[in-house]
Design a protein around this motif. Sequence first.
Motif, PDB file in Angstrom:
ATOM      1  N   ASP A  58       0.828  -1.201   0.000  1.00 43.81           N
ATOM      2  CA  ASP A  58       0.000   0.000   0.000  1.00 43.81           C
ATOM      3  C   ASP A  58       0.864   1.253   0.000  1.00 43.81           C
ATOM      4  OD1 ASP A  58      -2.268   1.579   0.125  1.00 43.81           O
ATOM      5  OD2 ASP A  58      -2.340   1.541   2.304  1.00 43.81           O
ATOM      6  N   ASP A  59       1.919   1.274   0.813  1.00 38.72           N
ATOM      7  CA  ASP A  59       2.803   2.438   0.894  1.00 38.72           C
ATOM      8  C   ASP A  59       3.515   2.691  -0.429  1.00 38.72           C
ATOM      9  OD1 ASP A  59       2.063   2.705   3.518  1.00 38.72           O
ATOM     10  OD2 ASP A  59       3.810   1.640   4.309  1.00 38.72           O
ATOM     11  N   VAL A  60       3.942   1.617  -1.081  1.00 38.80           N
ATOM     12  CA  VAL A  60       4.648   1.762  -2.355  1.00 38.80           C
ATOM     13  C   VAL A  60       3.727   2.347  -3.417  1.00 38.80           C
ATOM     14  CG1 VAL A  60       5.684   0.468  -4.263  1.00 38.80           C
ATOM     15  CG2 VAL A  60       6.330  -0.047  -1.911  1.00 38.80           C
ATOM     16  N   LEU A  61       2.501   1.836  -3.501  1.00 44.43           N
ATOM     17  CA  LEU A  61       1.561   2.331  -4.515  1.00 44.43           C
ATOM     18  C   LEU A  61       1.206   3.792  -4.281  1.00 44.43           C
ATOM     19  CD1 LEU A  61      -0.822  -0.750  -4.853  1.00 44.43           C
ATOM     20  CD2 LEU A  61       1.067  -0.082  -6.352  1.00 44.43           C
ATOM     21  N   VAL A  62       1.046   4.172  -3.021  1.00 41.97           N
ATOM     22  CA  VAL A  62       0.724   5.565  -2.713  1.00 41.97           C
ATOM     23  C   VAL A  62       1.905   6.477  -3.032  1.00 41.97           C
ATOM     24  CG1 VAL A  62       0.192   7.171  -0.853  1.00 41.97           C
ATOM     25  CG2 VAL A  62      -1.001   4.995  -0.978  1.00 41.97           C
ATOM     26  N   ALA A  63       3.115   6.031  -2.661  1.00 44.37           N
ATOM     27  CA  ALA A  63       4.298   6.860  -2.873  1.00 44.37           C
ATOM     28  C   ALA A  63       4.629   7.017  -4.358  1.00 44.37           C
ATOM     29  CB  ALA A  63       5.490   6.264  -2.125  1.00 44.37           C
ATOM     30  N   GLN A  64       4.332   5.988  -5.140  1.00 47.68           N
ATOM     31  CA  GLN A  64       4.700   6.008  -6.560  1.00 47.68           C
ATOM     32  C   GLN A  64       3.507   6.259  -7.479  1.00 47.68           C
ATOM     33  OE1 GLN A  64       7.862   5.770  -7.482  1.00 47.68           O
ATOM     34  NE2 GLN A  64       8.605   5.361  -5.420  1.00 47.68           N
ATOM     35  N   LYS A  65       2.411   6.762  -6.932  1.00 49.70           N
ATOM     36  CA  LYS A  65       1.195   6.898  -7.737  1.00 49.70           C
ATOM     37  C   LYS A  65       1.378   7.848  -8.916  1.00 49.70           C
ATOM     38  CE  LYS A  65      -0.781  10.446  -4.683  1.00 49.70           C
ATOM     39  NZ  LYS A  65      -1.956  10.810  -3.842  1.00 49.70           N
ATOM     40  N   ASP A  66       2.156   8.923  -8.736  1.00 54.34           N
ATOM     41  CA  ASP A  66       2.362   9.871  -9.834  1.00 54.34           C
ATOM     42  C   ASP A  66       3.154   9.242 -10.974  1.00 54.34           C
ATOM     43  OD1 ASP A  66       0.999  11.826  -8.436  1.00 54.34           O
ATOM     44  OD2 ASP A  66       2.810  12.619  -7.486  1.00 54.34           O
ATOM     45  N   VAL A  67       4.217   8.538 -10.619  1.00 53.79           N
ATOM     46  CA  VAL A  67       5.046   7.898 -11.648  1.00 53.79           C
ATOM     47  C   VAL A  67       4.281   6.758 -12.316  1.00 53.79           C
ATOM     48  CG1 VAL A  67       7.265   6.804 -12.109  1.00 53.79           C
ATOM     49  CG2 VAL A  67       7.074   8.489 -10.285  1.00 53.79           C
ATOM     50  N   LEU A  68       3.516   5.996 -11.527  1.00 54.69           N
ATOM     51  CA  LEU A  68       2.708   4.922 -12.104  1.00 54.69           C
ATOM     52  C   LEU A  68       1.630   5.480 -13.026  1.00 54.69           C
ATOM     53  CD1 LEU A  68       2.261   2.536  -9.035  1.00 54.69           C
ATOM     54  CD2 LEU A  68       3.582   2.102 -11.108  1.00 54.69           C
ATOM     55  N   GLY A  69       1.073   6.642 -12.665  1.00 51.74           N
ATOM     56  CA  GLY A  69       0.103   7.292 -13.542  1.00 51.74           C
ATOM     57  C   GLY A  69       0.727   7.688 -14.863  1.00 51.74           C
TER      58      GLY A  69
END
Length: 224
Positions: A58-69
Amino acid sequence: FASPFFSLVDLASTVPFYVDAFLLPDTDLAASTFLRMFRLLRMMKVEGRFDLALGMIDDVLVAQKDVLGTAMFVGVTVWGVLSSFFYLAERKNTDMIYCGRASHCDVDDIDTSLCTFDEWGFANCTAAGCASIQGEEEEACWNVYRSIVDSSFWTLTNLFGEFPLVDQHSAWGQVLGTFTAVFAVAVFALPVGVISSGFEDQIANRREKEEEGSSGAVGGGEID
């Protein structure tokens, strides 16, 4: 609930039961069967022993949400561009004509090479012995790449590593398929690299916090 993430785990693991029991009673739909798979998520909450590891996801997805977007935007863009190119390359390819819904025709005897296309790419297989019936909304035969929307399905299949129509593609279609395989590696490598980097950052941050906590405990125990 331990966190909003585990709230979603509980929701995903319990909703399939109510879908089967109340919304789809006495049915065996494929969609319903697929939903039952989410019941396996209950294994994620075994006495809280995996809270730390699962919470890191969960922490990884939240922290990297901009780059993943951004990576998702790149992937969708590549998908759309390749779908457009496949449409241009295959929209008048008679080998891509499908007549499976033509109940009034003997599909095995249809020679799609006799079919013709109008300026918009719609197939006319009257000469092949399978004419469309007036009043019916569905075409008797059509090219599976008759539009960019239709070609997007097959393009997505290619991006996932499958090439089911390889023997029916034109020369340009096969060239595009080769480029699609190359782009697919790049498209999938982007989010994998981002998530891997996110895990490294989270592990480093947690180790740093643990070291700070242990050093603080040692410092607090000193006697002046």
